[in-house]
Design a protein around this motif. Structure first.
Motif, PDB file in Angstrom:
ATOM      1  N   GLY A  45     -14.400 -45.018 -68.107  1.00 29.66           N
ATOM      2  CA  GLY A  45     -13.615 -44.257 -67.139  1.00 29.66           C
ATOM      3  C   GLY A  45     -12.373 -43.575 -67.681  1.00 29.66           C
ATOM      4  O   GLY A  45     -11.695 -42.861 -66.943  1.00 29.66           O
ATOM      5  N   ARG A  52      -8.787 -40.761 -61.068  1.00 29.48           N
ATOM      6  CA  ARG A  52      -9.763 -41.846 -61.144  1.00 29.48           C
ATOM      7  C   ARG A  52     -10.990 -41.322 -61.892  1.00 29.48           C
ATOM      8  O   ARG A  52     -11.142 -40.101 -62.047  1.00 29.48           O
ATOM      9  CB  ARG A  52     -10.099 -42.340 -59.738  1.00 29.48           C
ATOM     10  N   PRO A  53     -11.827 -42.219 -62.381  1.00 26.20           N
ATOM     11  CA  PRO A  53     -12.962 -41.766 -63.185  1.00 26.20           C
ATOM     12  C   PRO A  53     -13.783 -40.701 -62.458  1.00 26.20           C
ATOM     13  O   PRO A  53     -14.065 -40.828 -61.267  1.00 26.20           O
ATOM     14  CB  PRO A  53     -13.787 -43.049 -63.377  1.00 26.20           C
TER      15      PRO A  53
END
Lengths: 322, 322
Positions: A149, A204-205
């Motif tokens: 990630g 975020r990923p």
């Protein structure tokens, strides 16, 4: 300064006990051992970064120590933010002139405490030493991400938009203001130079294709994303978000804003399909987000178009220490 | 110095590419991103430590840069060794005067490369900056141990023996020799000051009750083990192992050996029942191991008995930076 020893310990240990032990997280073992013991969060990968700050180079010798501490922490948090990482903890070194008053350490520790609480960070360990030179500080930051990630510099595709958070150039102008070389009646620019705002928790990923923070100047750092992707990028100078204070400085400062350092905003690559979600997330966090250009095929490098559509000549590169 | 830029990058990045990129482990991502990405070894706990070194304080400004690098790495490896940890990787900051010749960086990196290979260490990340002052360096070291296996300062029991590896005092005498204040014809003492020998791989979980490395002076550091255990320790000055070069300096230097810093030997607590195995392990590693005293009930602190059986008066404490 030779603070009174306590518990029979010499000054250095008393200094650590008074000012730094209260900052120690559980892994720091109360700063009473030689190392920290960290159980890595299960199923996560670690993101590690380190930055040094030297008085007279990265901050001004008379800057308030709490702001110096917070800037040291925040420039590292900004790297974690840009990589999509959750802050975990940090190790610190402080090389201080021997004549440093204890109040400086107290202020420095107070600044660390304030931002530890704000960003969910904890002290893991450190080293305090004297120096015959200026203050020389370093902070190693640890964060964590889901496997795979971490947001990378590489990953931009032709057609992806170039996005920045916040406003660009305040840090560079703020340094000039702090040096008395630019009028800054409100102190806004100086404050932006002294205290960056890491965009922790925004990314975020999978939300963006590539990203980094702007620390060495927008054009230079965008060049890094270009080289990592094997692409060129064209940005429109008129789209680069400037604060009211930066606009008030006058258009002659635009090249400084585009190439100066110390912004600590996010610089992101995202495809058109991802833009709505990215905008929604930014809005939820109250973070301004601006599309300033796009990536495209071409020799890796950055083209800046002025308001007249003509490519702006800019000084080569950004900040380099050597 | 302004090294020629390569690839259109300014000097700082070229410097990093030339000298530090070859040292980067897989987690460093070629030093081309803003952070390292480390997958923690499964089922292990992380041990983290950081040390700073400043020219004029921890090393001499004209010390060879490869030895400076190796000492910086080794003082941290010594901490990992004393905690029973396996070396994993490190992050580095280098604040260098602007006039630093490129040969200094080349030598510094060569020293890092040599000891990385010797100790199974890898560069994870770093930051290079200029300074108007002396060289100011920091290294954050990561190691790993089995869960619960980190050797602590706390844990000594009354009756446990006090053990040290190698010889004590060479570092402190070596500094005096390097400063021309002590005759050292062979250069042995100076070399011991410049290049400590971290005892990596010697300790494993359960082998000792407590431990640390001797960096601030034997008496002061043994005091740390005493305070952590709530015990006193008595050592016999005549049992403290001295090198032939330290003995040759003369008995008037004994207090310096007992209280001076920079030994980077292991200081251990072990019960009598564990002593045979500890001696076997040390012998297998070719590391001299000496029992110099024992822990016992009493106010936490260190008693040093001279050869005449009388308690030696020693200067209070060891090295303190403030």
């Amino acid at each position: 300064m030779q603070p009174a020893a306590t518990d029979g310990l010499p000054g250095e240990f008393a200094l650590i006990a008074r000012h730094f032990r209260p900052l120690a997280g559980p892994a720091a073992l109360g700063l009473t051992d030689d190392a920290a013991l960290l159980v890595p969060p299960a199923g996560r990968e670690l993101v590690l970064t380190v930055d040094a700050m030297v008085a007279g180079v990265h901050f001004l010798p008379d800057d308030p120590p709490d702001l110096v501490a917070r800037k040291l922490m925040r420039v590292n948090l900004s790297d974690l933010a840009a990589k999509g990482a959750v802050p975990l903890g940090y190790l610190l070194t402080v090389a201080a002139p021997r004549a440093t008053p204890e109040a400086w350490f107290a202020g420095f520790a107070a600044g660390l405490a304030q931002d530890q609480a704000a960003f969910g960070f904890a002290l893991l360990g450190g080293d305090t030493t004297s120096t015959p030179g200026p203050f020389s500080l370093s902070l190693t930051a640890l964060g964590h991400v889901a496997p795979g990630g971490m947001i990378r510099r590489a990953g931009a595709q032709a057609g992806d938009g170039v996005f920045v958070t916040g406003t660009i150039g305040d840090g560079a102008l703020g340094l000039l203001a702090a040096q008395g070389r630019l009028v800054d009646h409100s102190g806004y620019l100086r404050d932006r130079y002294r205290l960056p705002q890491p965009r922790i928790g925004l990314l975020r990923p999978g939300l963006v294709a590539a990203g980094m923070d702007v620390s060495d100047g927008l054009v230079q750092d965008l060049g890094h994303l270009c080289r990592a992707a094997g692409l060129a990028a064209t940005i429109e100078a008129a789209l680069v978000p400037l604060s009211p204070a930066a606009r008030a400085a006058g258009p002659e400062w635009l090249p400084t804003c585009l190439t100066g350092g110390d912004d600590y905003e996010l610089l992101l690559a995202a495809p058109a399909a991802a833009e709505p979600e990215l905008r929604t997330v930014a809005a939820e966090h109250g973070v301004p987000l601006t599309r300033i250009g796009h990536f495209h095929a071409g020799p890796p490098g950055v083209i800046v178009r002025g308001a007249d559509g003509i490519v702006m000549p800019l000084p080569v590169g950004g900040w380099s220490h050597f």
